[in-house]
Design a protein around this motif. Structure first.
Motif, short mmCIF file in Angstrom:
data_model
loop_
_atom_site.label_atom_id
_atom_site.label_comp_id
_atom_site.label_asym_id
_atom_site.label_seq_id
_atom_site.Cartn_x
_atom_site.Cartn_y
_atom_site.Cartn_z
N PRO A 185 0.80 -1.22 0.00
CA PRO A 185 0.00 0.00 0.00
C PRO A 185 0.83 1.28 0.00
N MET A 186 0.15 2.41 -0.13
CA MET A 186 0.79 3.71 -0.21
C MET A 186 1.59 4.00 1.07
N ARG A 187 2.72 4.69 0.89
CA ARG A 187 3.56 5.04 2.03
C ARG A 187 3.33 6.50 2.41
N ASP A 188 3.75 6.83 3.63
CA ASP A 188 3.67 8.25 3.98
C ASP A 188 4.86 8.98 3.37
N ILE A 189 4.76 10.31 3.28
CA ILE A 189 5.84 11.10 2.67
C ILE A 189 6.41 12.08 3.70
N VAL A 190 6.20 11.71 4.97
CA VAL A 190 6.48 12.68 6.02
C VAL A 190 7.93 13.18 6.00
N ALA A 191 8.85 12.33 5.53
CA ALA A 191 10.26 12.73 5.54
C ALA A 191 10.58 13.74 4.44
N THR A 192 9.75 13.78 3.41
CA THR A 192 10.14 14.58 2.23
C THR A 192 9.04 15.53 1.76
N ILE A 193 8.13 15.89 2.64
CA ILE A 193 7.09 16.85 2.25
C ILE A 193 7.77 18.10 1.69
N GLY A 213 -4.47 19.55 -8.66
CA GLY A 213 -3.12 19.04 -8.87
C GLY A 213 -3.07 18.04 -9.99
N ALA A 214 -2.07 18.19 -10.84
CA ALA A 214 -1.88 17.23 -11.94
C ALA A 214 -1.58 15.86 -11.34
N PRO A 215 -1.63 14.80 -12.16
CA PRO A 215 -1.38 13.45 -11.64
C PRO A 215 -0.03 13.35 -10.92
N GLY A 216 -0.06 12.74 -9.75
CA GLY A 216 1.19 12.46 -9.05
C GLY A 216 1.84 13.64 -8.37
N THR A 217 1.10 14.73 -8.21
CA THR A 217 1.69 15.90 -7.54
C THR A 217 1.59 15.78 -6.02
N GLY A 218 0.99 14.69 -5.56
CA GLY A 218 0.96 14.43 -4.13
C GLY A 218 -0.32 14.90 -3.43
N LYS A 219 -1.40 15.06 -4.19
CA LYS A 219 -2.65 15.54 -3.57
C LYS A 219 -3.12 14.59 -2.47
N THR A 220 -3.19 13.31 -2.82
CA THR A 220 -3.68 12.34 -1.84
C THR A 220 -2.76 12.34 -0.62
N ASP A 469 -11.16 13.24 -1.60
CA ASP A 469 -10.21 13.02 -2.69
C ASP A 469 -10.98 12.76 -4.00
N GLU A 470 -10.34 13.06 -5.11
CA GLU A 470 -10.95 12.90 -6.44
C GLU A 470 -12.31 13.61 -6.46
N ALA A 471 -12.33 14.79 -5.90
CA ALA A 471 -13.59 15.53 -5.73
C ALA A 471 -14.18 15.96 -7.08
N GLY A 528 5.10 17.12 -10.55
CA GLY A 528 4.73 15.72 -10.40
C GLY A 528 5.86 14.91 -9.80
N PHE A 529 5.53 14.07 -8.82
CA PHE A 529 6.55 13.24 -8.18
C PHE A 529 6.50 11.82 -8.72
N ARG A 530 5.33 11.40 -9.13
CA ARG A 530 5.19 10.00 -9.53
C ARG A 530 5.73 9.74 -10.93
N VAL A 531 5.18 10.44 -11.90
CA VAL A 531 5.34 10.04 -13.30
C VAL A 531 6.60 10.66 -13.90
N LEU A 636 -4.26 5.25 -8.12
CA LEU A 636 -3.29 4.19 -7.82
C LEU A 636 -2.01 4.39 -8.62
N GLU A 637 -0.97 3.63 -8.28
CA GLU A 637 0.29 3.73 -9.04
C GLU A 637 1.06 2.43 -8.97
N TYR A 638 1.85 2.19 -10.00
CA TYR A 638 2.68 0.98 -10.08
C TYR A 638 4.04 1.38 -10.64
#
Ligand SMILES: Nc1ncnc2c1ncn2[C@@H]1O[C@H](COP(=O)(O)OP(=O)(O)OP(=O)(O)O)[C@@H](O)[C@H]1O
Length: 684
Positions: A185-193, A213-220, A469-471, A528-531, A636-638
């Motif tokens: 599952p998803m991890r927290d990002i507390v170290a790198t906010i 926020g565009a995809p993967g910008t960390g909204k969730t 989320d995903e409002a 974006g952080f993910r993609v 989701l992400e992979y």
């Protein structure tokens, strides 16, 4: 031939490097010792809490409550082996400063029991803000920021950033954190906010914030950390009023379910809109749902509800002893008319009975009696008043009101005239109504209408804070339903207008906030952080077609070589080959396919001997390869995403291009797009 001078320099260089290594090793050892000390202290804190007894409670109920509170506290003090206790450190050497000379920032406050010395400060404490916000422009009183790298629970690296005005490149530890292969599952990002994310996370409780926020910008991620921040900062208030996370589907909720517990927050509820409003028992065409989802329905429902009030057939006669007291029919009518629509239907009914009783009391006084309040209550509960109440102001349920509205065209016309067009009325009215409201089947859109009616009958209680989320996918009526649940609280509204895939998807955040009944600022996240960049650029070709007003997203990482687009003669074989290639690399693999093609790909992978799971409500899949129906990919992400036949994903639904945009932006490391048919023109 190297010169003597050069040889000395090189030798010196080696010595310096060796010295650096020794100091680095020493620093690492010292930091590891601090970690060990913190772990031991946390264990002591947990043991201390576990040893506290609930026996001090005065009675059985209090004891149960205290026991469960203690259990929660022990759970919150758990040491998750994979989640390091601290991830940052700040130092300064200004003897005149009020700040501690050194502070460690971590997931929770840890103190040394004996001396009460803080070993780690909670990342949400006001002083910790500097760890996220201090920069060359404003060091906030600190001289150096140190970030720690971890592997599992082991402290393996550190990275120093002097806060002396020198600008530095992106943190290596941040990049490594983002590229760390996904498992589970998803991890927290507390170290790198990041600073711009931190501003949203730490917005005050009274503020409703809305993040585009565009995809993967960390909204969730930001929404979840904000919940954790608010719970820390307003613990008592929110423990009473509650915090709720609303997500698009169960698979998504399962995916994010571990983040808050890892941050020590074990008391936050998570729900889909269907969990909140009730599971739908029927489906309907998108065009019909779109009419029902329109905020104009609120007006229609209000009218429909109040049409359940009826004219009195006769006046009221109350007998007390030998006396009879009367109210004429017109008096009853006037009382009902004065109350109609001024308060909730249920309260109105109670008030109607009280007013009738009050009038009877006036009659008694006119005849020289001196009745007190108790008599008014008795009269209000008397049989003749009850009978009149049931006739004029009948008890109704939301289901009864909606059933009558949708099954009776005359009712619908009366309530919706001037609000909905004839075509719209025809669209939402039932062609073949069920026998009664009890046997009626309700769609997701109906559920929001029922919720609105319920609130018109009786007030919906409000929570302290809602994270939505995903409002962008919620209808206006669903937003109103959520707005009621944070009516006296605030909300964090997250989404991306470009990822709207429902028939009623929002076109502007101002509209969303208005329907939610909240005033708030709209903030945009664009990094974006993910993609990877190359994948994001490819997906962004769709942006002018799905949300032309939005800024083109940027990626933190260029991602050269991350994208493969290949025409294949046969999709099954192409997919099997791509899955095998992805399996040779590290990380999770998502095979995203059109919903109706899922069974075919399950068979394909099975025949090819490739172990896989199918994405379902439980995100806990054991296999590395997951088959994901396109409609469930949102949020989701992979690490490696393989998309089969984009044209079919687009063709499957009305907002298919937006769906494809979602699908193409799920990859962290590589995206492989396989197609047999031509790619959608907008992608080429
Ligand atoms: N500051 C950060 N440090 C490390 N990782 C981050 C940071 N911000 C976001 N991420 C990671 O980027 C990924 C995307 O984040 P998230 O899912 O919150 O984005 P999103 O904006 O909700 O995306 P989408 O709109 O596609 O659902 C996640 O893996 C998240 O952990």
């Amino acid at each position: 031939m190297p010169t003597a001078e050069h040889e000395i320099t090189e030798a010196e260089h080696e010595i310096i490097e060796a010295e650096q290594e020794i100091t680095e090793a020493q620093t690492l050892a010292a930091e590891r010792a601090h970690l060990a000390e913190s772990r031991a202290a946390l264990r002591r804190m947990r043991e201390h809490t576990a040893a506290l007894s609930a026996d001090v409670a005065a009675d059985w109920v209090s004891k149960q409550i205290l026991e469960s509170q203690l259990e929660l506290r022990v759970a919150a003090l758990a040491d998750h082996p994979d989640a390091p206790l601290f991830f940052g450190r700040m130092d300064h050497d200004d003897s005149g400063s009020d700040l501690p000379a050194t502070m460690y920032v971590g997931r929770r406050h840890i103190h040394d029991g004996d001396e009460g010395r803080p070993l780690v400060l909670d990342w949400r404490a006001p002083v910790s803000r500097a760890f996220y916000q201090a920069g060359p422009a404003d060091p906030m009183g600190w001289r150096r920021r140190r970030r720690f790298g971890f592997n599992g629970g082991e402290l393996t690296a550190f990275e120093d950033e002097p806060l002396d005005g020198r600008a530095l490149g992106p943190s290596q530890i941040l990049t490594e954190e983002i590229e760390r292969p996904r498992t589970g599952p998803m991890r927290d990002i507390v170290a790198t906010i990041q600073p711009e994310q931190d501003v949203i996370v730490r917005a005050g409780l009274a503020a409703t914030v809305c993040v585009q926020g565009a995809p993967g910008t960390g909204k969730t991620a930001v929404g979840l950390h904000r919940a954790a921040y608010l719970l820390f900062t307003h613990r008592e208030r929110l423990a009473r009023s509650g915090v709720l996370i609303v997500g698009p589907n169960r698979a998504f909720l399962a995916y994010i379910s571990a983040v808050l517990p890892a941050l020590g927050e074990v008391q936050v509820d998570q729900a889909t809109i269907d969990d909140l409003l009730g599971e739908p028992t029927a489906t309907e065409p998108a065009a019909v749902a779109a009419v029902k989802g329109d905020a104009r329905m609120a007006d229609v429902l209000r009218k429909a509800l109040w049409r359940h009030l009826r004219k009195p057939e006769e006046g009221l006669v109350v007998t007390r002893g030998a006396s009879r007291f009367r109210l004429a029919e017109h008096e009853v009518r006037e009382i009902a008319a004065a109350l109609r629509g001024t308060m909730r239907y249920g309260n109105g009914r109670t008030s109607f009975a009280q007013r009738l009783a009050h009038q009877i009391l006036v009659r008694m006084e006119e005849r020289g009696e001196a009745p007190d309040d108790r008599v008014q209550d008795q009269v209000a509960r008397s049989k003749p008043v009850k009978q009149l109440l049931d006739q004029v102001w009948p008890k109704v349920t939301a289901e009864q009101v909606l059933f009558r509205l949708l099954s009776d065209p005359a009712e619908l016309r009366a309530a919706a005239g001037g609000v909905l067009t004839d075509e719209e009325q025809a669209a939402i009215g039932w062609a073949k109504p069920a026998r009664s409201h009890r046997s009626a089947k309700w769609t997701a859109a109906d559920r929001a209408l029922l919720d609105e009616l319920n609130d018109l009958i009786e007030r919906t209680p409000s929570l302290g804070h809602l994270v939505v989320d995903e409002a962008q996918d919620l209808s206006e009526m669903q937003l109103r339903a959520l707005g009621r649940r944070c009516g006296t609280g605030s909300a964090t509204v997250l989404g991306d207008l470009a990822q709207g895939t429902t028939a009623w998807s929002a076109r502007s955040w101002e509209d969303v906030l208005r329907h939610l009944g909240q005033e708030g600022e709209v903030t945009e996240l664009t990094l974006g952080f993910r993609v990877p960049g190359s994948v994001l650029d490819f997906a962004a070709r769709l942006l002018p077609h799905v949300a032309p007003e939005l800024a083109v997203p940027r990626s933190l990482r260029p991602g050269a070589g991350a994208l493969t687009v290949r025409r294949v003669p046969e999709l099954g074989a192409g997919v099997a080959e791509a899955v095998k290639a992805a399996l040779a690399r590290e990380g999770s693999i998502g095979l995203i396919v059109p919903d109706d093609a899922v069974p075919g790909y399950v068979a394909t992978l099975s025949e090819a001997g490739l172990a896989h799971d199918l994405l379902g409500p439980q995100a806990a899949a054991d296999e590395r390869v997951l088959i994901v129906p396109a409609s469930l990919a949102k949020g989701l992400e992979y690490d490696h995403v393989i998309v089969a036949e984009p044209a079919a994903i687009v063709a499957a639904e009305e907002r298919g291009l937006a769906r494809l945009y979602v699908v193409l932006t799920r990859a962290v490391s590589t995206l492989t797009v396989l197609h047999r048919a031509d790619l959608p023109a907008q992608l080429t």
